[in-house]
Design a protein around this motif. Structure first.
Motif, PDB file in Angstrom:
ATOM      1  N   GLN A 190       0.831  -1.216   0.000  1.00  0.00           N
ATOM      2  CA  GLN A 190       0.000   0.000   0.000  1.00  0.00           C
ATOM      3  C   GLN A 190       0.861   1.260   0.000  1.00  0.00           C
ATOM      4  O   GLN A 190       0.569   2.225  -0.710  1.00  0.00           O
ATOM      5  N   ASP A 243       2.427   1.730  -3.440  1.00  0.00           N
ATOM      6  CA  ASP A 243       1.410   2.258  -4.365  1.00  0.00           C
ATOM      7  C   ASP A 243       1.231   3.755  -4.133  1.00  0.00           C
ATOM      8  O   ASP A 243       1.155   4.536  -5.085  1.00  0.00           O
ATOM      9  N   VAL A 280       4.076   5.746  -5.594  1.00  0.00           N
ATOM     10  CA  VAL A 280       3.992   5.825  -7.053  1.00  0.00           C
ATOM     11  C   VAL A 280       2.877   6.799  -7.463  1.00  0.00           C
ATOM     12  O   VAL A 280       3.052   7.624  -8.365  1.00  0.00           O
ATOM     13  N   ASP A 281       1.741   6.727  -6.763  1.00  0.00           N
ATOM     14  CA  ASP A 281       0.629   7.630  -7.073  1.00  0.00           C
ATOM     15  C   ASP A 281       1.033   9.092  -6.859  1.00  0.00           C
ATOM     16  O   ASP A 281       0.730   9.960  -7.681  1.00  0.00           O
TER      17      ASP A 281
END
Ligand code: ADP
Ligand code: ADP
Ligand code: SF4
Ligand code: MG
Ligand code: MG
Lengths: 330, 334
Positions: free
Chosen positions: B195, B198, B201-202
C-alpha cells in the motif's frame, strides 16, 4: 502421525487494568491451532507481525505457557513440561531446539564460541572434553566456519556468522526438531542465502524437521514442504506448499500472496491491478471469511493435504477443530 | 514523456567518516542525476553507503567527523556550500524526507495535526485556517481514513503503516519537487508495504516530483523504480532503467544478488547463490583496484581492471569495469 502433535493449542495473555489491576480481557495470541510434525520435513509458518507465530514456537519449547490444548512428543503428553527438570521429559528437551532472529540474544557474550556451541552437548551427553571439542569443530565446519572460531567471542562475528553459530548450537544436542523464528530476517540477501543453504544441508544430514517461522513468503516457499498461514492467532489455511501457494482459497492468503513484490518490472501494472482487486475483495468479503466476532473459522478439509478456514455451510456441518486432519499428512 | 531536464545532480560525491586522524569514504565518487517525474532506486546490501548518500544530499552530517567533497547541484546551487540556515529551508521546502522508522521521525508528544502544521508554519505563510485545510488534504492524499479524528491522535496510537503515511504526509506538506525515502517500507508487513509503495507511485504521478528510493529489496525496486543504481562498497557499480537491469543485469555484484533471492526449488540439492566473503568495513576497504574482486575469487587476476570506472554499455545502461564480459559464476563455463 507426527512425532510431535500440537492439538488445539491456545495461548491467551491476560490484559490487566483498572484500579485493582484485575484481568480486563485477554490477548488471544494463539487461539486453537493444530500441527503435526514428521521427521525430515519443514513446516513454514507465515503471517504478519502480531499474528502469533513466535508464541507458537515459544510455547512448544516451553518459554510460554499454554492456556489450553495439548502437545505430544512421541505420544507422551509434554504440554508445559518442556522446561521441566524431570528425567522423563529430558528427551523432549533435547530433541526440540529453537533459533531466534537475533542469535546473539541467546548467547552469553562472555563465553567463547566453543562453550556456546558445546553447552547443549554438556547438558545432554557425557562426552569427554576432547570429544566435545571434536564435535564442535565438526559442527562449525558444517556451517562453514573454521575451527579457530572456537576461541573467539560472539561479538567478534558478523550477524550472518552469529546466525550460523546459532544453527550449529541448535544442532549440537542432536535434536529432531528445530524451531527457527525469523532466522534470516535481519540478514542481507547473500548472507541469508548462506544460512538457508546450511540449514537445508544440515536437515538432510541429520534428518531434521524445521518449524520455519517467517513473515517472508519467498523464504518460506524456498524452505518448506508444508505451510500454515496465520492470522489473528489462528490458521486460515494449511497444507502442502503447492496447494497453499498455487491454489490459495482463503481471502487472507490471497491477499498476502498478491502483496509479494513481483520481480518482473514488465508485469508491474498488471500485478498492481490484481493486488488491488484482491485487496478490495478482502475488504468486501470480510464477513464471508471471519465470524461475527472477527474470528477465523475452523479449518475444513479442502483437498489433499489442504485445509482452509471457510465459513461452515450450515450449522453443524463444520468439523470440530479437534477432529480436523492436521497438516503434514500425505 | 517525462521532462528530461535533471532535477538534482550529484557529481563525484565523497563522504568520509573520521577514524582518529584519517577519513574513510563511505560514499566514494558517486555521480547520479535525478529527473523530474521519476523514481530512482538505490539498491545494495547493508553497509554499501546508501544512507550515507541520502544524508549527504540532505546535509545531515556532523561536520566535525565527516568530510564531504563533490557537488550536489539543485537549481544552480551546490547544496554542499550552503550554511545550516539555508539548508534548513531546502529540507522540507524542496526535499521531503522519509525514513525507515516512522516512530523515530515523529515527535511522540505532539498530535498528528501539530506535527504536520508545524512544517507548514515553518515553510509557508498559510494562516491557521488554511493550514488545517491543508493538513486534511494531505491526510486524505496519503490515504488516512477519518482524517478529522486521526489528526488529533498521537503517534503511538497509530499502527506502523498509518505512522508511515503520516511521515509521508509531512514530507509532502510543502509540495517538494524532490523526495528522498530511505527504506520506507522495511519495517512494515508486506501488505502494508504494497500500500505504501502504491501511494508513493501515485504521489509521484500526481505531483511529478522526483523520488530517490533507497532499499535493499530488489522486489521493491522491480515494483516501483524507473531507474536503478546498484551500489557496492560506496560506489555505483551498475545503473540502468529498471526493465534493462532485470532483463540484462551485467555487473557480477548485481548478478550475484539476483541469484541469491530465495525461490522455489527445482531440485532437492538446488542451492541459493552465496557471495563469497563479506562487505569489508570502511577501514579495510581496498582503495585501489576493484572492490568486488575479492568476492569472486575464481575469476583470474588478469581479468580484473586496475581501476575500474563506469562505462556506458548501451544507452541507459552503465556498468563499472569491463569484467562483465568475462564474468561467470563458480563452476560455470563462460
Ligand atoms: N508476553 C506477552 N504478553 C502479552 N501479550 C503478548 C506477549 N507476547 C506476545 N503478545 C501478543 O501476542 C500477539 C502475538 O505475538 P507474537 O507471537 O509475537 O506474534 P508474531 O511472532 O507473529 O509477530 C501479539 O498481539 C503480541 O502483542
Ligand atoms: N557516522 C558514521 N561514522 C562512521 N562510520 C559510519 C557512519 N555512518 C555509516 N558509517 C559506515 O559507513 C558505511 C556505509 O553505511 P550506510 O550508509 O549506513 O550504509 P547502508 O545505508 O547502505 O546500509 C558502513 O560501513 C557504516 O558502518
Ligand atoms: S572485473 Fe572489474 S568490476 Fe569486475 S570484479 Fe574485476 S575489476 Fe571489478
Ligand atoms: Mg515473531
Ligand atoms: Mg541504510
Amino acid at each position: 502421525m507426527g512425532f510431535i502433535e500440537v492439538k488445539d493449542l491456545k495461548v491467551h495473555y491476560p490484559i490487566r487494568g483498572g484500579v485493582l489491576n484485575t484481568i480486563q480481557d485477554y490477548v488471544k495470541a494463539v487461539d486453537g491451532i493444530n500441527l503435526s510434525i514428521e521427521s525430515g520435513k519443514t513446516y513454514g509458518l507465515v503471517g504478519e507481525s502480531g499474528s502469533g507465530k513466535t508464541t507458537i514456537g515459544k510455547t512448544i519449547i516451553g518459554l510460554e505457557k499454554a492456556t489450553s490444548g495439548d502437545i505430544y512428543y512421541e505420544d507422551q503428553l509434554v504440554t508445559n513440561r518442556a522446561r521441566s527438570r524431570q528425567k522423563k521429559y529430558a528427551a523432549y528437551n533435547k530433541d526440540v531446539q529453537m533459533i531466534f532472529q537475533d542469535a546473539t540474544s541467546s548467547m552469553n557474550p562472555k563465553k567463547r564460541i566453543l562453550d556456546v556451541v558445546a553447552e547443549p552437548m554438556r547438558n545432554y551427553f557425557d562426552y569427554t572434553p576432547e570429544e566435545v571439542k571434536r564435535k564442535v569443530v565438526d559442527l562449525l565446519e558444517i556451517v562453514g566456519m573454521n575451527a579457530e572460531a572456537m576461541y573467539k567471542y560472539p561479538h567478534e562475528f558478523s550477524g550472518g556468522q552469529r546466525q550460523r553459530i546459532g544453527v550449529a548450537r541448535a544442532v549440537a544436542s542432536d535434536p529432531k526438531l528445530i524451531i527457527a523464528d525469523e532466522p534470516t530476517s535481519a540478514l542481507d540477501l547473500s548472507v541469508q542465502a548462506q544460512v538457508l543453504n546450511f540449514m537445508r544441508r544440515i536437515q538432510k544430514e541429520y534428518n531434521l524437521s524445521y518449524l520455519f517461522i517467517s513473515h517472508d513468503l519467498g523464504v518460506v516457499q524456498h524452505m518448506s514442504d508444508d505451510i500454515a498461514i496465520m492470522h489473528k492467532g489462528r490458521f486460515v489455511e494449511q497444507g502442502s506448499k503447492n496447494a497453499v501457494y498455487n491454489n490459495p482459497q482463503h481471502i487472507y492468503t490471497k491477499r498476502l500472496l498478491s502483496a509479494i513484490p513481483d520481480m518482473d518490472p514488465t508485469t508491474r501494472a498488471a500485478h498492481k491491478v490484481e493486488r488491488q482487486r484482491v485487496e478490495a475483495e478482502y475488504d468486501a468479503q470480510e464477513t464471508e471469511y471471519y465470524d461475527p466476532d472477527g474470528r477465523v473459522y475452523d479449518l475444513q478439509e479442502f483437498g489433499d493435504n489442504h485445509l482452509v478456514a471457510l465459513k461452515p455451510e450450515e450449522p453443524n456441518a463444520s468439523l470440530q477443530n479437534e477432529k480436523v486432519k492436521t497438516g503434514g499428512e500425505r | 514523456m517525462a521532462v528530461e531536464r535533471s532535477l538534482l545532480e550529484v557529481n563525484n560525491l565523497e563522504t568520509g567518516f573520521r577514524f582518529g586522524e584519517v577519513y574513510h569514504n563511505a560514499v566514494d565518487g558517486v555521480s547520479l542525476t535525478l529527473k523530474n517525474n521519476e523514481i530512482l532506486a538505490i539498491v545494495g546490501e547493508s553497509g554499501c553507503g546508501k544512507s550515507t548518500l541520502a544524508t549527504s544530499i540532505m546535509g545531515l552530517h556532523d561536520p566535525k567527523n565527516t568530510q564531504i567533497k563533490g557537488e550536489v547541484l539543485y537549481k544552480d546551487l551546490n547544496l554542499l556550500d550552503l550554511n545550516e540556515k539555508l539548508y534548513n529551508r531546502i529540507r522540507g521546502n524542496d526535499i521531503g524526507m522519509i525514513f525507515q522508522d516512522p516512530l523515530g521521525s515523529l515527535n511522540p508528544l505532539m498530535t498528528i495535526f501539530n506535527q504536520i502544521s508545524e512544517s507548514l508554519e515553518y515553510h509557508s505563510d498559510l494562516n491557521e485556517e488554511q493550514r488545517k485545510e491543508r493538513v486534511l488534504e494531505l491526510l486524505n492524499q496519503v490515504g488516512i481514513p477519518r482524517p478529522e479524528m486521526i489528526m488529533k491522535a498521537y503517534p503511538h496510537e497509530l499502527s506502523g503503516g498509518m505512522r508511515q503515511r503520516v511521515v509521508i504526509a509531512i514530507a509532502l506538506a510543502n509540495k517538494p519537487p524532490i523526495i528522498i525515502a530511505d527504506e520506507p517500507t522495511t519495517a512494515l508487513d508486506v501488505t502494508i508495504q504494497a500500500q505504501i509503495l502504491d501511494l508513493m507511485v501515485d504521489i509521484q504521478d500526481e505531483t511529478g516530483s522526483g523520488i530517490i528510493l533507497i532499499t535493499h529489496d530488489l522486489g521493491v525496486v522491480a515494483e516501483t523504480a524507473d531507474r536503478v543504481a546498484v551500489m557496492y562498497a560506496g560506489q555505483v557499480v551498475e545503473e540502468a532503467t529498471v526493465e534493462e537491469l532485470f532483463a540484462n543485469p551485467l555487473h557480477p555484484y548485481t548478478r550475484s544478488l539476483l541469484n541469491s533471492i530465495p525461490h522455489e526449488l527445482e531440485a532437492d540439492d538446488d542451492e541459493l547463490h552465496v557471495i563469497h566473503g563479506t562487505v569489508p568495513s570502511l577501514q579495510k576497504l581496498p582503495r585501489k583496484g576493484c572492490r568486488f574482486a575479492p568476492r569472486i575469487p575464481w575469476i583470474k587476476e588478469e581479468a580484473h581492471e586496475e581501476d575500474p570506472v563506469l562505462h556506458e554499455v548501451s544507452p541507459n545502461h552503465k556498468v563499472r569495469c569491463t569484467c562483465w564480459k568475462h564474468f561467470h559464476f563458480e563452476g560455470e563455463e563462460k
